[in-house]
Design an enzyme around this catalytic site. Sequence first.
Site, mmCIF file in Angstrom:
data_model
loop_
_atom_site.group_PDB
_atom_site.id
_atom_site.type_symbol
_atom_site.label_atom_id
_atom_site.label_comp_id
_atom_site.label_asym_id
_atom_site.label_seq_id
_atom_site.Cartn_x
_atom_site.Cartn_y
_atom_site.Cartn_z
ATOM 1 N N SER A 23 77.787 -45.457 -18.967
ATOM 2 C CA SER A 23 77.990 -44.695 -17.728
ATOM 3 C C SER A 23 79.390 -44.102 -17.622
ATOM 4 O O SER A 23 79.743 -43.507 -16.608
ATOM 5 C CB SER A 23 77.721 -45.607 -16.521
ATOM 6 O OG SER A 23 78.473 -46.801 -16.635
ATOM 7 N N ASN A 110 78.471 -56.531 -11.692
ATOM 8 C CA ASN A 110 77.593 -56.197 -10.561
ATOM 9 C C ASN A 110 78.359 -56.139 -9.238
ATOM 10 O O ASN A 110 78.184 -55.214 -8.454
ATOM 11 C CB ASN A 110 76.447 -57.206 -10.460
ATOM 12 C CG ASN A 110 75.536 -57.139 -11.674
ATOM 13 O OD1 ASN A 110 75.675 -56.239 -12.502
ATOM 14 N ND2 ASN A 110 74.617 -58.089 -11.788
ATOM 15 N N THR A 155 65.651 -16.599 21.249
ATOM 16 C CA THR A 155 64.622 -17.588 20.892
ATOM 17 C C THR A 155 63.621 -16.802 20.060
ATOM 18 O O THR A 155 63.416 -15.610 20.324
ATOM 19 C CB THR A 155 63.914 -18.196 22.130
ATOM 20 O OG1 THR A 155 63.283 -17.135 22.850
ATOM 21 C CG2 THR A 155 64.887 -18.926 23.050
ATOM 22 N N HIS A 156 63.034 -17.397 19.080
ATOM 23 C CA HIS A 156 62.124 -16.691 18.149
ATOM 24 C C HIS A 156 62.819 -15.489 17.505
ATOM 25 O O HIS A 156 62.164 -14.526 17.136
ATOM 26 C CB HIS A 156 60.857 -16.206 18.860
ATOM 27 C CG HIS A 156 60.204 -17.243 19.716
ATOM 28 N ND1 HIS A 156 59.292 -18.156 19.234
ATOM 29 C CD2 HIS A 156 60.363 -17.544 21.035
ATOM 30 C CE1 HIS A 156 58.896 -18.944 20.213
ATOM 31 N NE2 HIS A 156 59.540 -18.600 21.317
ATOM 32 N N SER A 277 78.863 -5.556 -5.162
ATOM 33 C CA SER A 277 77.708 -5.409 -6.038
ATOM 34 C C SER A 277 78.140 -4.665 -7.297
ATOM 35 O O SER A 277 79.002 -3.793 -7.235
ATOM 36 C CB SER A 277 76.615 -4.624 -5.312
ATOM 37 O OG SER A 277 75.754 -3.996 -6.236
ATOM 38 N N LYS A 283 78.366 -1.923 -1.133
ATOM 39 C CA LYS A 283 77.998 -3.265 -0.681
ATOM 40 C C LYS A 283 79.179 -4.215 -0.510
ATOM 41 O O LYS A 283 80.130 -4.212 -1.270
ATOM 42 C CB LYS A 283 77.034 -3.897 -1.686
ATOM 43 C CG LYS A 283 75.709 -3.179 -1.763
ATOM 44 C CD LYS A 283 74.771 -3.686 -0.709
ATOM 45 C CE LYS A 283 74.016 -4.860 -1.289
ATOM 46 N NZ LYS A 283 72.894 -5.242 -0.450
ATOM 47 N N ASN A 285 78.926 -8.225 0.326
ATOM 48 C CA ASN A 285 77.885 -9.231 0.550
ATOM 49 C C ASN A 285 78.434 -10.574 1.045
ATOM 50 O O ASN A 285 79.519 -10.983 0.642
ATOM 51 C CB ASN A 285 77.113 -9.469 -0.748
ATOM 52 C CG ASN A 285 76.372 -8.225 -1.209
ATOM 53 O OD1 ASN A 285 75.918 -7.429 -0.379
ATOM 54 N ND2 ASN A 285 76.270 -8.040 -2.512
ATOM 55 N N GLU A 290 75.600 -17.412 1.816
ATOM 56 C CA GLU A 290 74.329 -17.580 1.095
ATOM 57 C C GLU A 290 74.383 -18.774 0.147
ATOM 58 O O GLU A 290 73.418 -19.530 0.020
ATOM 59 C CB GLU A 290 73.995 -16.303 0.315
ATOM 60 C CG GLU A 290 73.635 -15.153 1.244
ATOM 61 C CD GLU A 290 73.460 -13.822 0.519
ATOM 62 O OE1 GLU A 290 73.419 -13.800 -0.727
ATOM 63 O OE2 GLU A 290 73.373 -12.803 1.221
ATOM 64 N N TYR A 317 70.550 -57.185 -8.736
ATOM 65 C CA TYR A 317 70.940 -55.975 -9.445
ATOM 66 C C TYR A 317 69.880 -55.573 -10.472
ATOM 67 O O TYR A 317 69.286 -56.408 -11.144
ATOM 68 C CB TYR A 317 72.288 -56.172 -10.149
ATOM 69 C CG TYR A 317 72.719 -54.942 -10.930
ATOM 70 C CD1 TYR A 317 73.378 -53.910 -10.284
ATOM 71 C CD2 TYR A 317 72.430 -54.809 -12.289
ATOM 72 C CE1 TYR A 317 73.746 -52.760 -10.978
ATOM 73 C CE2 TYR A 317 72.796 -53.666 -12.989
ATOM 74 C CZ TYR A 317 73.455 -52.649 -12.327
ATOM 75 O OH TYR A 317 73.807 -51.513 -13.012
ATOM 76 N N GLN A 322 72.383 -47.794 -11.514
ATOM 77 C CA GLN A 322 73.404 -46.940 -12.121
ATOM 78 C C GLN A 322 73.143 -45.470 -11.769
ATOM 79 O O GLN A 322 74.055 -44.652 -11.789
ATOM 80 C CB GLN A 322 73.384 -47.142 -13.650
ATOM 81 C CG GLN A 322 74.432 -46.363 -14.395
ATOM 82 C CD GLN A 322 74.610 -46.886 -15.818
ATOM 83 O OE1 GLN A 322 75.138 -47.988 -16.029
ATOM 84 N NE2 GLN A 322 74.154 -46.130 -16.788
ATOM 85 N N LYS A 325 74.911 -42.863 -8.868
ATOM 86 C CA LYS A 325 76.228 -42.220 -8.879
ATOM 87 C C LYS A 325 76.233 -40.701 -9.005
ATOM 88 O O LYS A 325 76.804 -40.012 -8.156
ATOM 89 C CB LYS A 325 77.070 -42.823 -10.008
ATOM 90 C CG LYS A 325 77.360 -44.286 -9.751
ATOM 91 C CD LYS A 325 78.075 -44.943 -10.892
ATOM 92 C CE LYS A 325 78.056 -46.447 -10.707
ATOM 93 N NZ LYS A 325 76.669 -47.018 -10.641
HETATM 94 N N1 ARG Z 1 77.358 -49.198 -15.014
HETATM 95 C C1 ARG Z 1 76.720 -50.154 -14.203
HETATM 96 C C2 ARG Z 1 76.239 -49.515 -12.910
HETATM 97 O O1 ARG Z 1 76.684 -48.464 -12.637
HETATM 98 C C3 ARG Z 1 77.698 -51.254 -13.869
HETATM 99 C C4 ARG Z 1 77.058 -52.555 -13.604
HETATM 100 C C5 ARG Z 1 76.556 -53.109 -14.873
HETATM 101 N N2 ARG Z 1 75.898 -54.366 -14.660
HETATM 102 C C6 ARG Z 1 75.041 -54.813 -15.528
HETATM 103 N N3 ARG Z 1 74.465 -55.919 -15.222
HETATM 104 N N4 ARG Z 1 74.728 -54.172 -16.613
HETATM 105 O O2 ARG Z 1 75.425 -50.041 -12.195
#
Ligand code: ARG
Length: 465
Positions: A23, A110, A155-156, A277, A283, A285, A290, A317, A322, A325
């Site tokens: 990760s 964890n 409205t509308h 444009s 133009k 824009n 948007e 966990y 993971q 993120k």
């Molecule tokens: N990269 C893991 C995550 O984002 C970190 C925790 C890892 N824990 C594990 N038991 N492999 O969740």
Amino acid sequence: MAQLWGGRFTKETDQLVYHFNASITFDRRFFYQDVRGSIAHVTMLAAVGILTEEERDRMIHGLESIVDDVNAGTLEITEEYEDIHSFVEANLIDRIGEAGKKLHTGRSRNDQVALDMKLYVRDELSAIRDGLLRIMRVLHRLMKDNIDTYMPGFTHLQKAQPITFAHHIGAYMEMFKRDESRLHDIYERMNYCPLGAGALAGTTYPLDREMTAKLLGFYGPTLNSMDSVADRDYVIELLSACATIMTHLSRFSEEIILWNSNEYQFVELDDAYSTGSSIMPQKKNPDIAELVRGKTGRVYAALQSILTTMKGLPLAYNKDMQEDKEWTFDAIDTVKTCLTLFTGMLDTMTLRKDRMEESAKMGFTNATDAADYLVNHGVAFRDAHKIVGQLVLYCMERGMALEEIPLEELQAISPKFEADIYDAISLETCVNKRNTIGAPGQEAMKQVIRMNEKYLNEREGKWHE
Ligand code: ARG
């Protein structure tokens, strides 16, 4: 491949597996949070006697030097490490040797990742809040300057009743105030420290969780170690709040696009916030508005993604988590950028007050007030509604406004009309007679603007630390 584990394995990890599992490419964002958590952790470990003061100092010094080198660009966070936790720990061991190997005492990745994510989300909550406060400052100025800028309310998407630009902008002010309060609620609920939960069942070391919580600016420790490592409610809440902010920005964008169109011409966007444009030289824009409207989808996607990730997970966990993120990072970046650009666009746009007022005059937006006039002169509302409806038709056939009908012609339709009807249905009267709190009348608006001023002043400054 730099891994924190491997003792019980007899084979190397398959390369594809390694990269699928790693990760570092995204959790490198947690670098500062990870180090901060580690410093608090070793400070506490020394306070309870698990580390010596000398070990603590060497570790803190080592961690700080890693930060210095990353900041200076002499140390790179590379894909050689599985995750940001491994990067920090491996580098610490490289630098200070044996003492570095004690960093992970009484800690699991964890609870470590749960802490990093919380620290990160907490910082970002306050950054998004700053963005909201900045846009609200601009809205506040627009409101103060425009309590007598008349425009049609719709409205509308059909002209309905006259309002002012201040009143219309005030609607968005309320939305962003609610957004700010939502962020604050999330902060209050999430601000408890998961560190010390271990992998899922706490630890056998006599950790002082109160102390780590305090060192990291939390209200206190979380109260169930399984929940501590499995909880991502605050991510769901953050993304839900972000999705709502984007809904507000997107609706506002839609209105700016309409107002800036050749047909409305209520506002003109600044050149610096417009694009041209490649083919049509005339133009200009509204691409920023948007794009803000367009980017709303990816923030909704982030919310959908975390809900789906979490829905079937058994405690505690699971590696699925993971996946909390990347979408979250993207959503946070998107919301912050959209808030910043939208604020600049609002702050620099020019108002075409003449066009707004003209538009309010031409759409029979005073028809309700004409009916109310008749009601005040003894006509039942339903009859008054019908009479004014006939007047509107009369005007449409002749291309005129209600206030342009001569008195004799008005009286031919209803004898209740008198000379004061013209004043009663002028734009100024229509708006300024509406003075209950929340309405567009000047007195009511001034009251709300005063309350907003107080609200904004009270929110200067940070939530924590
Ligand atoms: N990269 C893991 C995550 O984002 C970190 C925790 C890892 N824990 C594990 N038991 N492999 O969740």
